[in-house]
Design an enzyme around this catalytic site. Structure first.
Site, PDB file in Angstrom:
ATOM      1  CG  ASN A   1      32.485  59.763  46.254  1.00  0.00           C
ATOM      2  OD1 ASN A   1      32.189  58.805  46.685  1.00  0.00           O
ATOM      3  ND2 ASN A   1      31.757  60.432  45.334  1.00  0.00           N
ATOM      4  CD1 TRP A   2      37.487  55.313  47.808  1.00  0.00           C
ATOM      5  CD2 TRP A   2      36.996  53.395  49.186  1.00  0.00           C
ATOM      6  NE1 TRP A   2      38.603  54.952  48.599  1.00  0.00           N
ATOM      7  CE2 TRP A   2      38.146  53.989  49.652  1.00  0.00           C
ATOM      8  CE3 TRP A   2      36.375  52.400  49.858  1.00  0.00           C
ATOM      9  CZ2 TRP A   2      39.084  53.261  50.352  1.00  0.00           C
ATOM     10  CZ3 TRP A   2      37.030  51.699  50.711  1.00  0.00           C
ATOM     11  CH2 TRP A   2      38.554  52.405  51.060  1.00  0.00           C
ATOM     12  CE  LYS A   3      32.035  59.245  42.367  1.00  0.00           C
ATOM     13  NZ  LYS A   3      31.854  59.831  40.845  1.00  0.00           N
TER      14      LYS A   3
ATOM     15  CG  HIS B   1      28.214  63.128  44.484  1.00  0.00           C
ATOM     16  ND1 HIS B   1      27.953  62.779  43.262  1.00  0.00           N
ATOM     17  CD2 HIS B   1      29.698  63.213  44.592  1.00  0.00           C
ATOM     18  CE1 HIS B   1      29.113  62.421  42.634  1.00  0.00           C
ATOM     19  NE2 HIS B   1      30.218  62.880  43.257  1.00  0.00           N
TER      20      HIS B   1
ATOM     21  CD  GLU C   1      28.211  60.050  40.707  1.00  0.00           C
ATOM     22  OE1 GLU C   1      28.281  59.228  41.949  1.00  0.00           O
ATOM     23  OE2 GLU C   1      29.206  60.108  40.039  1.00  0.00           O
TER      24      GLU C   1
ATOM     25  CD  GLU D   1      32.694  65.965  43.165  1.00  0.00           C
ATOM     26  OE1 GLU D   1      33.924  65.474  43.324  1.00  0.00           O
ATOM     27  OE2 GLU D   1      31.535  65.472  43.358  1.00  0.00           O
TER      28      GLU D   1
ATOM     29  N   GLY E   1      33.785  61.637  36.161  1.00  0.00           N
ATOM     30  CA  GLY E   1      33.915  60.424  35.380  1.00  0.00           C
ATOM     31  C   GLY E   1      34.038  60.286  33.870  1.00  0.00           C
TER      32      GLY E   1
ATOM     33  CB  SER F   1      38.051  63.936  35.047  1.00  0.00           C
ATOM     34  OG  SER F   1      36.962  63.198  34.615  1.00  0.00           O
TER      35      SER F   1
ATOM     36  N   GLY G   1      37.289  60.583  42.515  1.00  0.00           N
ATOM     37  CA  GLY G   1      36.332  59.401  42.436  1.00  0.00           C
ATOM     38  C   GLY G   1      37.200  58.307  42.040  1.00  0.00           C
ATOM     39  N   GLY G   2      37.272  58.166  40.706  1.00  0.00           N
ATOM     40  CA  GLY G   2      38.089  56.844  39.918  1.00  0.00           C
ATOM     41  C   GLY G   2      39.492  56.625  40.480  1.00  0.00           C
TER      42      GLY G   2
HETATM   43  P1  13P Z   1      35.681  61.304  39.153  1.00  0.00           P
HETATM   44  O1  13P Z   1      37.134  61.745  39.768  1.00  0.00           O
HETATM   45  O2  13P Z   1      35.724  59.811  38.877  1.00  0.00           O
HETATM   46  O3  13P Z   1      35.518  62.026  38.011  1.00  0.00           O
HETATM   47  O4  13P Z   1      34.702  61.618  40.213  1.00  0.00           O
HETATM   48  C1  13P Z   1      34.644  62.627  40.914  1.00  0.00           C
HETATM   49  C2  13P Z   1      33.564  62.631  42.017  1.00  0.00           C
HETATM   50  O5  13P Z   1      32.322  62.362  41.626  1.00  0.00           O
HETATM   51  C3  13P Z   1      33.990  62.576  43.201  1.00  0.00           C
HETATM   52  O6  13P Z   1      32.940  62.793  44.400  1.00  0.00           O
END
Ligand code: 13P
Length: 250
Positions: free
Chosen positions: A9-11, A94, A96, A166, A172, A212, A233-234
């Protein structure tokens, strides 16, 4: 047998050039191996037309979509439009989107129905806040998210859904759920699916962990009995880390 899946997930990250390069690096690397898991990338919608190609290894999806087909919804992109330009999958719910954009269970339910109607593969996200975890009833809270937005689906539609657990406190933050904490929740989700549908459907549903997840902890998390992959994510923003996580299943 349920599928193993690793999804990025590149956000709201990466320039167009960076996005093209990253996608290319991953496709080339995956093309050299017999992969034991499916790989998805959920990318900024504005890059979809640039990155969707026929016959690539990585399945490309969107991070969001709107349930109405068209109309006066300034700034939104419909599930119908995503499908039309060739997106294969979509993230729905998600944390967010739930937290920063106030998306309700009811709106998410409409998004699920719309995405299924457009034959987009739904990756439905759920998870609890730190406060909810500390209150002790985190399992009920997560299962309620599923009951409110997902469990109304008919069996043949539910079979096309992937669930991503999640925990919000792990996204994050560098803090990850322990393998036991994550697996316990995944088991709880699977029991809820068995209750809503059947044991067989529950056994066949892929449930991913996100929060994470990185090369140093992927192995212990992603090999738990009820964890079928990761939503990353990251660590999905550079090919070395993302490929290292994918290699958990080689
Ligand atoms: P991180 O891996 O950066 O914690 O993010 C997880 C995420 O929100 C994937 O959708």
């Amino acid at each position: 047998m349920r599928k193993k899946i690793v999804a990025g997930n590149w956000k709201m990250n990466l320039s167009l050039d960076e996005a093209k390069n990253l996608n290319e690096e991953i496709n080339v690397a995956l093309g050299k191996n017999e992969n034991k898991c499916d790989v998805y990338n959920f990318i900024p919608s504005i890059y979809l037309t640039s990155l969707i190609e026929k016959d690539q290894e990585v399945v490309i999806g969107a991070q969001n979509g709107y349930p109405d087909k068209n109309g006066a919804f300034t700034g939104e992109i419909s599930m119908n439009q995503l499908a039309e330009i060739g997106a294969n999958a979509v993230l729905i719910g998600h944390s967010e989107r739930r937290q920063l954009f106030n998306e309700s269970d009811d709106l998410l339910k409409r998004k699920v129905d719309s995405a299924i109607g457009e034959e987009l593969k739904v990756f439905f996200c759920c998870g609890e806040t730190l406060e909810q975890r500390e209150s002790g009833n985190y399992k009920e809270i997560v299962i309620e998210q599923l009951s409110n937005s997902l469990f109304h689906l008919a069996i043949n539609d539910f079979e096309k859904v992937v669930i991503a657990y999640e925990p919000i406190w792990a996204i994050g933050t560098g803090v990850t759920a322990s393998p036991d904490q994550a697996n316990e929740m995944h088991k709880g989700i699977r029991e809820a699916i068995a209750h809503a549908y059947s044991q067989e459907i529950a056994e066949n549903t892929s449930i991913l962990y996100g929060g994470s997840c990185k090369p140093s902890n992927a192995n212990e998390l992603l090999t738990q009995t009820d964890i079928d992959g990761g939503l990353i994510g990251g660590a999905s923003l550079n090919s070395r880390d993302f490929l290292a996580i994918i290699s958990t299943y080689n």
